[in-house]
Design a protein around this motif. Structure first.
Motif, short mmCIF file in Angstrom:
data_model
loop_
_atom_site.label_atom_id
_atom_site.label_comp_id
_atom_site.label_asym_id
_atom_site.label_seq_id
_atom_site.Cartn_x
_atom_site.Cartn_y
_atom_site.Cartn_z
N ASP A 148 -0.94 -24.63 -34.88
CA ASP A 148 0.25 -24.43 -34.23
C ASP A 148 0.27 -24.59 -32.82
O ASP A 148 -0.21 -23.78 -32.05
CB ASP A 148 0.56 -23.06 -34.47
N ARG A 149 0.50 -25.92 -32.39
CA ARG A 149 0.44 -26.52 -31.03
C ARG A 149 -1.08 -26.73 -30.71
O ARG A 149 -1.89 -26.12 -31.19
CB ARG A 149 1.04 -25.61 -30.03
N PHE A 150 -1.07 -27.89 -30.11
CA PHE A 150 -2.45 -28.28 -29.49
C PHE A 150 -2.38 -29.21 -28.36
O PHE A 150 -1.37 -28.76 -27.51
CB PHE A 150 -3.22 -29.32 -30.55
N ALA A 151 -3.22 -30.00 -27.85
CA ALA A 151 -3.16 -30.94 -26.63
C ALA A 151 -1.94 -31.58 -26.17
O ALA A 151 -1.54 -31.45 -25.20
CB ALA A 151 -4.20 -31.77 -26.49
N ASP A 152 -1.12 -32.03 -27.36
CA ASP A 152 0.08 -32.43 -27.09
C ASP A 152 1.21 -31.38 -26.41
O ASP A 152 2.13 -31.81 -25.87
CB ASP A 152 0.69 -33.15 -28.34
N ALA A 153 0.99 -30.11 -26.79
CA ALA A 153 1.76 -29.21 -26.34
C ALA A 153 1.82 -29.13 -24.88
O ALA A 153 3.00 -29.11 -23.89
CB ALA A 153 1.69 -27.82 -26.85
N SER A 154 0.48 -29.69 -24.05
CA SER A 154 0.47 -29.25 -22.71
C SER A 154 1.25 -30.69 -22.14
O SER A 154 1.80 -30.61 -21.11
CB SER A 154 -0.93 -29.39 -22.28
N VAL A 155 1.13 -31.86 -23.00
CA VAL A 155 1.87 -33.06 -22.44
C VAL A 155 3.33 -32.97 -22.24
O VAL A 155 3.92 -32.99 -21.22
CB VAL A 155 1.42 -34.23 -23.18
N ALA A 156 3.61 -32.05 -23.50
CA ALA A 156 5.30 -31.92 -23.45
C ALA A 156 5.66 -30.81 -22.41
O ALA A 156 6.58 -30.96 -21.51
CB ALA A 156 5.94 -31.45 -24.81
N TYR A 157 5.14 -29.58 -22.23
CA TYR A 157 5.41 -28.49 -21.69
C TYR A 157 5.19 -28.55 -20.30
O TYR A 157 5.76 -28.23 -19.39
CB TYR A 157 4.96 -27.19 -22.30
N GLN A 158 3.78 -29.06 -19.80
CA GLN A 158 3.32 -29.10 -18.39
C GLN A 158 3.47 -30.54 -17.90
O GLN A 158 4.08 -30.56 -16.63
CB GLN A 158 1.93 -28.61 -18.27
N GLY A 159 3.43 -31.46 -18.82
CA GLY A 159 3.27 -32.94 -18.20
C GLY A 159 4.90 -33.04 -18.12
O GLY A 159 5.44 -33.53 -16.84
N PHE A 160 5.85 -33.10 -19.09
CA PHE A 160 7.20 -33.36 -18.92
C PHE A 160 7.97 -32.16 -18.32
O PHE A 160 8.87 -32.01 -17.46
CB PHE A 160 7.77 -33.63 -20.26
N GLY A 161 7.96 -30.76 -19.03
CA GLY A 161 8.53 -29.75 -18.78
C GLY A 161 8.36 -29.04 -17.41
O GLY A 161 9.45 -29.12 -16.46
N ARG A 162 7.12 -29.20 -16.91
CA ARG A 162 6.74 -28.64 -15.41
C ARG A 162 6.64 -29.86 -14.43
O ARG A 162 6.47 -29.69 -13.38
CB ARG A 162 5.56 -27.83 -15.49
N MET A 163 6.64 -31.27 -15.04
CA MET A 163 6.61 -32.49 -14.13
C MET A 163 5.64 -32.65 -13.61
O MET A 163 5.48 -33.25 -12.22
CB MET A 163 8.16 -32.57 -13.39
N LEU A 164 4.30 -32.20 -14.20
CA LEU A 164 2.95 -32.55 -13.81
C LEU A 164 2.61 -33.88 -13.98
O LEU A 164 1.69 -34.48 -13.37
CB LEU A 164 2.13 -31.53 -14.07
N GLY A 165 3.25 -34.57 -14.99
CA GLY A 165 2.90 -35.97 -15.34
C GLY A 165 1.92 -36.08 -16.35
O GLY A 165 1.04 -35.27 -16.48
N GLU A 166 1.94 -36.86 -17.10
CA GLU A 166 1.15 -37.32 -18.47
C GLU A 166 -0.41 -37.58 -18.05
O GLU A 166 -1.27 -36.72 -18.68
CB GLU A 166 1.61 -38.27 -19.47
N LYS A 167 -0.55 -38.30 -16.80
CA LYS A 167 -1.93 -38.55 -16.60
C LYS A 167 -2.66 -37.27 -15.97
O LYS A 167 -3.77 -36.91 -16.33
CB LYS A 167 -1.80 -39.43 -15.06
N THR A 168 -1.99 -36.48 -15.23
CA THR A 168 -2.66 -35.21 -14.80
C THR A 168 -3.20 -34.34 -16.17
O THR A 168 -4.20 -33.77 -16.24
CB THR A 168 -1.64 -34.26 -13.85
N VAL A 169 -1.96 -34.08 -16.93
CA VAL A 169 -2.27 -33.35 -18.42
C VAL A 169 -3.55 -33.90 -19.09
O VAL A 169 -4.50 -33.33 -19.70
CB VAL A 169 -1.00 -33.22 -19.09
N ASN A 170 -3.41 -35.16 -19.18
CA ASN A 170 -4.48 -35.93 -20.22
C ASN A 170 -5.64 -35.79 -19.57
O ASN A 170 -6.79 -35.74 -20.36
CB ASN A 170 -4.16 -37.32 -20.38
#
Length: 221
Positions: free
Chosen positions: A105-127
Motif C-alpha cells: 500500500d504505496r511505495f516509491a511512486d508515492a514520494s514522487v507524487a507527494y513530495q515531488g509534485f505535492g511539495r514541489m521538490l521535483g521528480e529528479k530529487t525524489v528519484n
C-alpha cells in the motif's frame, strides 16, 4: 506468510504496489485481492508505506502526526525514504527471494507524487533519494487508483485525518496530477484503475491485469 508449496520455489516473488490519492480505495482493493489470492492457499505479504517495519511504523507516526507542523518538505522526503530503505531490506527483498506475493500500500511512486509534485521538490530529487532506498528493487506491477481529489476527500472521515490528509486542496491537486503524469508515462508496470466506480468494478479491473502477468504465482488466480 509462506507461499503455497505447490508452486515452483525457484520462481521469484512478485511485488505489486498500489498508488493513488487520498480516498481512492486502494486499501480496500488490496484486501479484496489478498482474499482472492488467499482463497487458493497462498498467503500474500501485505505491507504499507510509510511503515511496514517496527522502525518504519515509528517514522510513520512522526510523519503523519498533526503536531508535526514544523516539518519541512526535505525532512518529510528523507523520513519517507528512510522508512522505505528499512522496508526493502527487512521485508521486501527477503520475501521476493522466498517467492512470495507482496501487496504494498504505496511505495516509491508515492514520494514522487507527494513530495515531488505535492511539495514541489521535483521528480529528479525524489528519484535520486529513492534510488538509494530501493537498491534495485522495482515493482512488477503498479496499480494507480485515480480519483479526483475533491471526491477522495469527500469519502474520508474528517475525524480520522492525518497531517497529509489535512493539507490544502492545492496540494492534493498537485499530488493527483503527479499520479496522472506517472500513469501516462508509458511504463508498462503502471496500470490505471478507475476509482470512481464501484469496489467490485475496481477489483475486476485489477484481476484482469494481474492475470496478464503470466507468473507462476498467479496461474490459479
Amino acid at each position: 506468510m509462506t507461499p503455497n508449496r505447490s508452486h515452483n520455489q525457484s520462481d521469484r516473488g512478485l511485488l505489486i504496489t498500489f498508488e493513488g490519492p487520498e480516498g481512492s480505495g486502494k486499501t480496500t482493493l488490496i484486501k479484496a485481492i489478498a482474499k482472492q489470492i488467499g482463497s487458493r492457499g497462498d498467503d500474500p505479504l501485505i505491507i504499507r508505506e510509510p511503515g511496514g517495519t517496527m522502525l518504519g511504523e515509528r517514522i510513520r507516526n512522526i510523519l503523519l502526526d498533526t503536531a508535526s507542523t514544523e516539518m519541512c518538505p526535505e525532512t518529510e522526503l528523507m523520513l519517507m525514504v528512510a522508512s522505505r530503505a528499512q522496508l526493502v531490506r527487512e521485508k521486501i527483498r527477503p520475501a521476493l527471494e522466498a517467492g512470495m506475493i507482496i501487496l504494498c500500500d504505496r511505495f516509491a511512486d508515492a514520494s514522487v507524487a507527494y513530495q515531488g509534485f505535492g511539495r514541489m521538490l521535483g521528480e529528479k530529487t525524489v528519484n535520486t533519494m529513492n534510488d538509494v532506498a530501493l537498491d534495485g528493487v522495482e515493482p512488477d506491477l503498479t496499480f494507480v487508483c485515480l480519483l479526483p481529489p475533491e471526491q477522495g476527500r469527500a469519502r474520508q472521515n474528517r475525524h480520522q485525518t492525518d497531517r497529509l490528509d489535512r493539507e490544502t486542496s492545492e496540494f492534493h491537486q498537485r499530488v493527483y496530477e503527479g499520479y496522472q503524469v506517472m500513469a501516462a508515462s508509458g511504463k508498462s508496470r503502471f496500470h490505471v484503475i478507475d476509482a470512481t466506480g464501484k469496489k467490485a468494478e475496481m477489483l475486476d479491473q485489477a484481476l484482469t491485469r494481474l492475470r496478464m502477468l503470466e507468473h507462476g504465482l498467479l496461474k490459479y488466480l
